[in-house]
Design a protein around this motif. Structure first.
Motif, PDB file in Angstrom:
ATOM      1  N   GLU A  75       0.867  -1.186   0.019  1.00  0.00           N
ATOM      2  CA  GLU A  75       0.062  -0.317  -0.216  1.00  0.00           C
ATOM      3  C   GLU A  75       0.952   1.285   0.095  1.00  0.00           C
ATOM      4  O   GLU A  75       0.383   2.265   0.023  1.00  0.00           O
ATOM      5  CB  GLU A  75      -0.994   0.124   1.018  1.00  0.00           C
ATOM      6  CG  GLU A  75      -1.794  -1.067   1.150  1.00  0.00           C
ATOM      7  CD  GLU A  75      -2.947  -1.082   2.454  1.00  0.00           C
ATOM      8  OE1 GLU A  75      -2.775  -0.272   3.305  1.00  0.00           O
ATOM      9  OE2 GLU A  75      -3.891  -1.799   2.200  1.00  0.00           O
ATOM     10  N   ASP A 135      -3.737 -10.196   3.176  1.00  0.00           N
ATOM     11  CA  ASP A 135      -2.946  -8.840   2.859  1.00  0.00           C
ATOM     12  C   ASP A 135      -1.366  -9.052   2.934  1.00  0.00           C
ATOM     13  O   ASP A 135      -0.929 -10.378   2.882  1.00  0.00           O
ATOM     14  CB  ASP A 135      -3.444  -7.844   3.850  1.00  0.00           C
ATOM     15  CG  ASP A 135      -2.963  -7.995   5.444  1.00  0.00           C
ATOM     16  OD1 ASP A 135      -2.135  -9.146   5.629  1.00  0.00           O
ATOM     17  OD2 ASP A 135      -3.547  -7.339   6.282  1.00  0.00           O
ATOM     18  N   GLN A 199       1.439  -1.609  11.719  1.00  0.00           N
ATOM     19  CA  GLN A 199       0.664  -0.867  10.944  1.00  0.00           C
ATOM     20  C   GLN A 199      -0.731  -1.512  10.615  1.00  0.00           C
ATOM     21  O   GLN A 199      -1.723  -0.768  10.703  1.00  0.00           O
ATOM     22  CB  GLN A 199       1.061  -0.897   9.385  1.00  0.00           C
ATOM     23  CG  GLN A 199       2.473   0.198   9.604  1.00  0.00           C
ATOM     24  CD  GLN A 199       3.210  -0.046   8.061  1.00  0.00           C
ATOM     25  OE1 GLN A 199       2.500  -0.770   7.265  1.00  0.00           O
ATOM     26  NE2 GLN A 199       4.416   0.849   7.782  1.00  0.00           N
ATOM     27  N   ARG A 200      -0.820  -2.673  10.587  1.00  0.00           N
ATOM     28  CA  ARG A 200      -2.162  -3.322  10.284  1.00  0.00           C
ATOM     29  C   ARG A 200      -2.589  -4.574  11.108  1.00  0.00           C
ATOM     30  O   ARG A 200      -3.464  -5.223  10.835  1.00  0.00           O
ATOM     31  CB  ARG A 200      -2.272  -3.703   8.868  1.00  0.00           C
ATOM     32  CG  ARG A 200      -0.984  -4.727   8.504  1.00  0.00           C
ATOM     33  CD  ARG A 200      -1.135  -5.066   7.195  1.00  0.00           C
ATOM     34  NE  ARG A 200      -1.184  -3.941   6.208  1.00  0.00           N
ATOM     35  CZ  ARG A 200      -2.223  -3.774   5.086  1.00  0.00           C
ATOM     36  NH1 ARG A 200      -3.349  -4.387   5.002  1.00  0.00           N
ATOM     37  NH2 ARG A 200      -2.092  -2.805   4.492  1.00  0.00           N
ATOM     38  N   ARG A 205      -5.396 -10.680  15.440  1.00  0.00           N
ATOM     39  CA  ARG A 205      -5.060 -11.493  14.243  1.00  0.00           C
ATOM     40  C   ARG A 205      -3.783 -12.594  14.606  1.00  0.00           C
ATOM     41  O   ARG A 205      -3.595 -13.407  13.616  1.00  0.00           O
ATOM     42  CB  ARG A 205      -4.329 -10.405  13.354  1.00  0.00           C
ATOM     43  CG  ARG A 205      -5.105  -9.305  12.554  1.00  0.00           C
ATOM     44  CD  ARG A 205      -4.620  -8.691  11.378  1.00  0.00           C
ATOM     45  NE  ARG A 205      -4.437  -9.571  10.277  1.00  0.00           N
ATOM     46  CZ  ARG A 205      -3.640  -9.324   9.198  1.00  0.00           C
ATOM     47  NH1 ARG A 205      -3.356  -7.961   9.048  1.00  0.00           N
ATOM     48  NH2 ARG A 205      -3.447 -10.151   8.235  1.00  0.00           N
TER      49      ARG A 205
END
Length: 236
Positions: A75, A135, A199-200, A205
């Motif tokens: 990204e 991702d 970041q994500r 997760r």
């Protein structure tokens, strides 16, 4: 064999270290596999190594595809450039790999014509599937057991008193993956995982990422075993 060396590559508390710990006992099966021990003391049958080398060429092709997918999944330009650099490095490595194979009596035509072993197919397609379904973090986690694990194995073999370098036909392999250049690649991968997770990622997760990492590790074990199994099949 490698417990004392692990912090050199992944500090405690890093995402890689957490995933590595959760992947036991499979991680131990991977980094201390009988194939790996045979590399260290030079007793690995050459037929097993040659089979592994041929499949590793096919493996590199699919890993280049995985990093190409990482370009798409990125990204920002920083991640895109890093993934693009990896694609270029891997593609260049295929030529080096073919020359290395030639030193083991395997021509380019021989290697290119090899049918893909199910163990190679399972591992590489799993990595690509995780990258397509998830991702960039999912993809990098799927790649990490290979990228970082080989450095851990190389460092461990160099430090292991049971390892024989003088006269060992696998010395180049050991010194490549335990060398400064490749260890730097592994450390960069560890840092990338931490940055992407910051970041994500959330703690929610971790179970999914852990499943991906552990499955990739199990498939690495099968990749080593593949080289030994071909000898058993030859005897049948």
């Amino acid at each position: 064999m490698t417990e004392a060396l692990a912090p050199q590559l992944a500090p405690r508390g890093s995402l890689f270290a957490r995933l590595r710990e959760a992947a036991q006992p499979h991680w131990g099966d991977y980094v201390d596999h009988r194939f790996v021990r045979g590399l260290g003391d030079g007793t690995l049958p050459e037929a097993a190594f040659r089979y592994y080398l041929g499949q590793d060429y096919l493996f590199l092709i699919h890993f280049a595809r995985a990093y190409a997918l990482a370009v798409y999944k990125s990204e920002n330009l920083e991640d895109m450039r890093a993934a693009n650099d990896a694609v270029g490095h891997i593609l260049a490595e295929t030529s080096l790999h073919l020359r290395y194979c030639a030193g083991w009596g395997m021509s380019e035509a021989d290697v290119v014509a090899l049918p893909e072993d199910p163990a190679c197919m399972a591992y590489t397609r799993y990595v690509l599937e995780r990258g397509m379904a998830g991702d960039i973090l999912d993809l990098q986690v799927a790649l990490a057991p290979c990228v970082v694990g080989y450095a851990e194995i190389g460092l461990a073999l160099k430090a292991d008193p049971r390892t024989t370098l003088e006269g060992n036909p696998y010395r180049d392999w050991i010194e490549t993956y335990g060398g400064d250049d490749y260890v730097a690649v592994a450390r960069k991968s560890v840092a990338t995982l931490d940055r992407l997770f910051a970041q994500r990622g959330t703690e929610a997760r971790i179970p999914s990422l852990s499943r991906t990492f552990t499955e990739a590790t199990r498939l690495e074990v099968r990749f080593w075993q593949m080289g030994l199994d071909v000898l058993e099949h030859a005897r049948e």
